[in-house]
Design a protein around this motif. Structure first.
Motif, PDB file in Angstrom:
ATOM      1  N   SER A  66       0.842  -1.194   0.000  1.00  0.00           N
ATOM      2  CA  SER A  66       0.000   0.000   0.000  1.00  0.00           C
ATOM      3  C   SER A  66       0.878   1.245   0.000  1.00  0.00           C
ATOM      4  N   ALA A  67       0.334   2.308  -0.567  1.00  0.00           N
ATOM      5  CA  ALA A  67       0.984   3.621  -0.568  1.00  0.00           C
ATOM      6  C   ALA A  67      -0.033   4.638  -0.058  1.00  0.00           C
ATOM      7  N   ALA A  68       0.402   5.539   0.832  1.00  0.00           N
ATOM      8  CA  ALA A  68      -0.551   6.441   1.473  1.00  0.00           C
ATOM      9  C   ALA A  68       0.021   7.851   1.575  1.00  0.00           C
ATOM     10  N   TYR A  69      -0.890   8.822   1.612  1.00  0.00           N
ATOM     11  CA  TYR A  69      -0.548  10.230   1.852  1.00  0.00           C
ATOM     12  C   TYR A  69      -1.510  10.756   2.907  1.00  0.00           C
ATOM     13  N   SER A  70      -0.980  11.437   3.919  1.00  0.00           N
ATOM     14  CA  SER A  70      -1.817  11.987   4.986  1.00  0.00           C
ATOM     15  C   SER A  70      -1.462  13.443   5.247  1.00  0.00           C
ATOM     16  N   ILE A  71      -2.444  14.192   5.737  1.00  0.00           N
ATOM     17  CA  ILE A  71      -2.264  15.615   6.013  1.00  0.00           C
ATOM     18  C   ILE A  71      -3.215  16.023   7.125  1.00  0.00           C
ATOM     19  N   SER A  72      -2.807  16.987   7.959  1.00  0.00           N
ATOM     20  CA  SER A  72      -3.686  17.499   9.000  1.00  0.00           C
ATOM     21  C   SER A  72      -3.504  19.008   9.142  1.00  0.00           C
ATOM     22  N   HIS A  73      -4.541  19.674   9.674  1.00  0.00           N
ATOM     23  CA  HIS A  73      -4.512  21.122   9.840  1.00  0.00           C
ATOM     24  C   HIS A  73      -5.482  21.515  10.942  1.00  0.00           C
ATOM     25  N   HIS A  74      -5.218  22.660  11.579  1.00  0.00           N
ATOM     26  CA  HIS A  74      -6.085  23.107  12.677  1.00  0.00           C
ATOM     27  C   HIS A  74      -7.155  24.094  12.227  1.00  0.00           C
ATOM     28  N   PHE A  75      -6.993  24.682  11.026  1.00  0.00           N
ATOM     29  CA  PHE A  75      -7.970  25.633  10.475  1.00  0.00           C
ATOM     30  C   PHE A  75      -8.266  26.779  11.446  1.00  0.00           C
ATOM     31  N   ASN A  76      -7.204  27.243  12.107  1.00  0.00           N
ATOM     32  CA  ASN A  76      -7.308  28.369  13.037  1.00  0.00           C
ATOM     33  C   ASN A  76      -8.301  28.099  14.178  1.00  0.00           C
ATOM     34  N   THR A  77      -8.342  26.857  14.621  1.00  0.00           N
ATOM     35  CA  THR A  77      -9.186  26.465  15.755  1.00  0.00           C
ATOM     36  C   THR A  77      -8.312  25.723  16.770  1.00  0.00           C
ATOM     37  N   PRO A  78      -8.810  25.451  17.972  1.00  0.00           N
ATOM     38  CA  PRO A  78      -8.032  24.652  18.936  1.00  0.00           C
ATOM     39  C   PRO A  78      -7.954  23.180  18.555  1.00  0.00           C
ATOM     40  N   TYR A  79      -8.691  22.784  17.526  1.00  0.00           N
ATOM     41  CA  TYR A  79      -8.786  21.374  17.157  1.00  0.00           C
ATOM     42  C   TYR A  79      -7.873  21.065  15.975  1.00  0.00           C
ATOM     43  N   ARG A  80      -7.759  19.780  15.676  1.00  0.00           N
ATOM     44  CA  ARG A  80      -6.967  19.374  14.505  1.00  0.00           C
ATOM     45  C   ARG A  80      -7.732  18.319  13.722  1.00  0.00           C
ATOM     46  N   PHE A  81      -7.732  18.490  12.394  1.00  0.00           N
ATOM     47  CA  PHE A  81      -8.453  17.605  11.503  1.00  0.00           C
ATOM     48  C   PHE A  81      -7.474  16.978  10.512  1.00  0.00           C
ATOM     49  N   GLY A  82      -7.689  15.699  10.204  1.00  0.00           N
ATOM     50  CA  GLY A  82      -6.743  15.011   9.332  1.00  0.00           C
ATOM     51  C   GLY A  82      -7.431  14.111   8.320  1.00  0.00           C
ATOM     52  N   LEU A  83      -6.711  13.875   7.198  1.00  0.00           N
ATOM     53  CA  LEU A  83      -7.166  12.975   6.145  1.00  0.00           C
ATOM     54  C   LEU A  83      -6.020  12.058   5.738  1.00  0.00           C
ATOM     55  N   ARG A  84      -6.372  10.856   5.338  1.00  0.00           N
ATOM     56  CA  ARG A  84      -5.390   9.893   4.846  1.00  0.00           C
ATOM     57  C   ARG A  84      -5.976   9.181   3.636  1.00  0.00           C
ATOM     58  N   ILE A  85      -5.249   9.213   2.522  1.00  0.00           N
ATOM     59  CA  ILE A  85      -5.662   8.542   1.292  1.00  0.00           C
ATOM     60  C   ILE A  85      -4.685   7.406   1.022  1.00  0.00           C
ATOM     61  N   GLN A  86      -5.218   6.217   0.735  1.00  0.00           N
ATOM     62  CA  GLN A  86      -4.369   5.040   0.585  1.00  0.00           C
ATOM     63  C   GLN A  86      -4.804   4.193  -0.601  1.00  0.00           C
ATOM     64  N   ALA A  87      -3.816   3.706  -1.337  1.00  0.00           N
ATOM     65  CA  ALA A  87      -4.040   2.766  -2.432  1.00  0.00           C
ATOM     66  C   ALA A  87      -3.479   1.412  -2.034  1.00  0.00           C
ATOM     67  N   ASN A  88      -4.244   0.332  -2.276  1.00  0.00           N
ATOM     68  CA  ASN A  88      -3.874  -1.000  -1.837  1.00  0.00           C
ATOM     69  C   ASN A  88      -3.817  -1.979  -3.009  1.00  0.00           C
ATOM     70  N   TYR A  89      -2.913  -2.944  -2.894  1.00  0.00           N
ATOM     71  CA  TYR A  89      -2.827  -4.025  -3.885  1.00  0.00           C
ATOM     72  C   TYR A  89      -2.550  -5.333  -3.146  1.00  0.00           C
ATOM     73  N   ILE A  90      -3.349  -6.362  -3.440  1.00  0.00           N
ATOM     74  CA  ILE A  90      -3.202  -7.677  -2.812  1.00  0.00           C
ATOM     75  C   ILE A  90      -3.156  -8.744  -3.889  1.00  0.00           C
ATOM     76  N   HIS A  91      -2.206  -9.656  -3.759  1.00  0.00           N
ATOM     77  CA  HIS A  91      -2.125 -10.800  -4.671  1.00  0.00           C
ATOM     78  C   HIS A  91      -2.164 -12.073  -3.842  1.00  0.00           C
ATOM     79  N   LEU A  92      -3.211 -12.888  -4.047  1.00  0.00           N
ATOM     80  CA  LEU A  92      -3.415 -14.125  -3.307  1.00  0.00           C
ATOM     81  C   LEU A  92      -3.589 -15.265  -4.305  1.00  0.00           C
ATOM     82  N   PHE A  93      -2.605 -16.172  -4.333  1.00  0.00           N
ATOM     83  CA  PHE A  93      -2.650 -17.325  -5.233  1.00  0.00           C
ATOM     84  C   PHE A  93      -2.728 -16.836  -6.684  1.00  0.00           C
ATOM     85  N   THR A  94      -3.893 -16.959  -7.307  1.00  0.00           N
ATOM     86  CA  THR A  94      -4.039 -16.489  -8.692  1.00  0.00           C
ATOM     87  C   THR A  94      -4.926 -15.253  -8.796  1.00  0.00           C
TER      88      THR A  94
END
Length: 230
Positions: A66-94
């Motif tokens: 998997s490969a992922a990118y994440s980012i977070s920001h407070h948007f000028n508030t006391p809180y913090r908000f975040g996002l994570r985007i991920q791409a996945n690849y699985i190979h099982l048998f055939t």
């Protein structure tokens, strides 16, 4: 959230003979961001037929990346908000599966000693043989309570689709050179405990942890993580 950029690399040995690695680069003080690549592999798994036999038909492997990118920001508030985007690849048998997922979360300080958080994970889909299916979602709520002597108590309640609720309780220290992390997970179908140690020296941070579960036949998972601050 780290005040300095750093490179992270880890080696993981999960249940059975499943092994993996994780490499990441974290940067940004005001707007923390990270890119990461993770992989899991299991080789020489035995393939058995539908009828009982004395020996397996052969062996096969499982590969996940998997490969992922994440980012977070407070948007000028006391809180913090975040996002994570991920791409996945699985190979099982055939068979091969590809998918994309989105995680979103937020932290809410409720005073100088308590922080609450909420996260929604695994929003996305996977494609198998040109057929698209939605993935089971996950919702979590957690708190961190800061105690004297630089010790924190962590609590989480995680709802897994079709798997009920997982309750997790842990403690961690915030000392200068050496720290301890310990926790337990309580679920209707299984209980597990984890213990880890962290050593911080100059620009290096080395962590090691073990995970104990009810099925001892599958072994004792171990995790080694190394960070180099820039």
């Amino acid at each position: 959230i780290s005040k300095h950029s750093y490179i992270q690399f880890s080696l993981n040995h999960w249940l059975g003979d499943i092994k993996g690695s994780h490499t990441a680069y974290h940067w940004g003080k005001e707007i923390p961001q990270a890119i990461s690549i993770q992989s899991w592999n299991a080789k020489d798994l035995q393939l058995w037929g539908e009828k009982p036999d004395f020996s397996p038909l052969g062996t096969f492997g499982v590969h996940y990346v998997s490969a992922a990118y994440s980012i977070s920001h407070h948007f000028n508030t006391p809180y913090r908000f975040g996002l994570r985007i991920q791409a996945n690849y699985i190979h099982l048998f055939t068979e091969s599966m590809r998918g994309n997922t989105l995680d979103a979360g937020a932290l809410f300080p409720l005073g100088s000693f308590i922080t609450a958080g909420v996260v929604v994970r695994n929003l996305g889909y996977e494609d198998t043989n040109n057929l698209r299916a939605e993935l089971p979602g996950e919702i979590g709520f957690g708190t961190e309570l800061k105690l004297p002597f630089k010790i924190s108590v962590l609590t989480d309640a995680i709802y897994l689709s079709e798997m009920r609720t997982d309750i997790r309780i842990g403690i961690k220290t915030h000392w200068k050179w050496f720290n301890i992390n310990a926790g337990t997970s309580i679920h209707a179908k299984r209980n597990a405990q984890a213990l880890g140690f962290t050593f911080n020296y100059r620009k290096w941070l080395i962590s090691y942890g073990i995970y104990h579960h009810e099925n001892t036949v599958l072994g004792l998972p171990k995790f080694l993580d190394v960070r180099r601050y820039l």
